[in-house]
Design a protein around this motif. Structure first.
Motif, PDB file in Angstrom:
ATOM      1  N   VAL A 195       0.835  -1.203   0.000  1.00  0.00           N
ATOM      2  CA  VAL A 195       0.000   0.000   0.000  1.00  0.00           C
ATOM      3  C   VAL A 195       0.867   1.250   0.000  1.00  0.00           C
ATOM      4  N   ASP A 218       2.207   3.247  -3.090  1.00  0.00           N
ATOM      5  CA  ASP A 218       1.396   4.318  -3.673  1.00  0.00           C
ATOM      6  C   ASP A 218       1.843   5.628  -3.032  1.00  0.00           C
ATOM      7  N   PRO A 219       2.284   6.609  -3.802  1.00  0.00           N
ATOM      8  CA  PRO A 219       2.818   7.847  -3.217  1.00  0.00           C
ATOM      9  C   PRO A 219       1.802   8.665  -2.425  1.00  0.00           C
ATOM     10  N   LEU A 220       0.522   8.339  -2.546  1.00  0.00           N
ATOM     11  CA  LEU A 220      -0.480   9.052  -1.757  1.00  0.00           C
ATOM     12  C   LEU A 220      -0.325   8.756  -0.279  1.00  0.00           C
ATOM     13  N   HIS A 270       0.632  14.932  -2.379  1.00  0.00           N
ATOM     14  CA  HIS A 270      -0.182  14.059  -3.223  1.00  0.00           C
ATOM     15  C   HIS A 270      -1.660  14.143  -2.831  1.00  0.00           C
ATOM     16  N   PHE A 312      -4.817  14.784  -5.280  1.00  0.00           N
ATOM     17  CA  PHE A 312      -5.907  13.812  -5.280  1.00  0.00           C
ATOM     18  C   PHE A 312      -7.227  14.474  -4.907  1.00  0.00           C
ATOM     19  N   ARG A 337      -7.987   2.620  -4.151  1.00  0.00           N
ATOM     20  CA  ARG A 337      -6.535   2.607  -4.369  1.00  0.00           C
ATOM     21  C   ARG A 337      -5.874   1.522  -3.529  1.00  0.00           C
ATOM     22  N   VAL A 338      -6.335   1.367  -2.305  1.00  0.00           N
ATOM     23  CA  VAL A 338      -5.805   0.308  -1.444  1.00  0.00           C
ATOM     24  C   VAL A 338      -6.112  -1.065  -2.053  1.00  0.00           C
ATOM     25  N   ARG A 352      -6.505  -1.822  -5.173  1.00  0.00           N
ATOM     26  CA  ARG A 352      -5.621  -2.043  -6.317  1.00  0.00           C
ATOM     27  C   ARG A 352      -4.223  -2.444  -5.855  1.00  0.00           C
ATOM     28  N   ALA A 353      -3.763  -1.811  -4.788  1.00  0.00           N
ATOM     29  CA  ALA A 353      -2.423  -2.121  -4.272  1.00  0.00           C
ATOM     30  C   ALA A 353      -2.328  -3.559  -3.773  1.00  0.00           C
TER      31      ALA A 353
END
Length: 222
Positions: free
Chosen positions: A40, A43-45, A69, A73, A99-100, A102-103
């Motif tokens: 997780v 991801d740069p977020l 980021h 976003f 996003r989590v 997808r990670a």
């Protein structure tokens, strides 16, 4: 017993973590959170990540966002990045949850984060939430963020239910049935910037050449 978690692959022993880091869900599932956190945090977020679930029915995550980021976003979502109330908006939480997801797409079905809690306040040595070696003090973070944690479990999982039996997959460590190190098959470990408990340079795998039947010696040599 050394307390190390390991796997044997192609006549090598790979030290992959510490047994004390494993989360045991209320249904007996044993899940090592470190690789999930690392995946997780790629991801740069996400500046810092802590997966929660000890004694709970499903996994959740406390996420500290990277301020730069987050601003980008938030603009994409059409919300005000400077208003911290936006961190609790369903629209924002759903976008972050995606996003989590997808990670963690390459992880087994039982290793899913069902809810998230967002913050812009980093865990630091100064506020007592990290050690001098930049490891997260998990009990202290859980204590500090207890309201956020309870809120993630108050309404049930965001995706409609706890992990199903068919989600667990072959080799899932349920109730003591097999080791949980299969989470590590698809996670990259690049060296990068510090991200709290999931710093890549602290999680590099160490390999030792041995026979396939070798075991890790204990501290007293037995």
């Amino acid at each position: 017993h050394t307390g190390e978690q390991a796997r044997i692959e192609r006549n090598h022993i790979y030290i992959t973590g510490r047994l004390k880091d494993i989360l045991v869900l209320s249904n007996g599932e044993k899940i090592p959170p470190a690789d999930m956190e690392l995946a997780v945090a790629l991801d740069p977020l996400f500046e810092q990540v802590m997966v929660v679930g000890e004694g709970r029915p499903y996994l959740t995550a406390l996420l500290v966002l990277n301020a730069d980021h987050w601003a980008s976003f938030a603009a994409e979502l059409g919300v005000d990045a400077k208003d911290r109330a936006t961190l609790k908006l369903e629209k924002v939480l759903n976008a972050v949850q995606a996003r989590v997801k997808r990670a963690l797409k390459d992880f087994p079905g039982y290793a899913k984060v069902r809810r998230v809690s967002l913050s812009l306040d980093p865990w630091t040595i100064e506020n007592g939430l990290m050690t001098p070696t930049l490891k997260i003090k998990r009990p202290k973070v859980l204590e500090t963020c207890s309201d956020c944690v309870e809120a993630m479990y108050a309404g049930g999982p965001a995706d409609g239910g706890p992990p199903r039996a068919e989600d667990r997959g072959e080799g899932a460590a349920t109730g003591g049935h097999g080791p949980p190190y299969d989470l590590r098959r698809s996670v990259a470990r690049p060296i990068g910037r510090p991200v709290g408990a999931v710093q890549p340079h602290q999680r590099r795998t160490t390999a030792f050449r041995t026979s396939s039947s070798a075991s890790i010696p204990s501290a007293n040599g037995s």
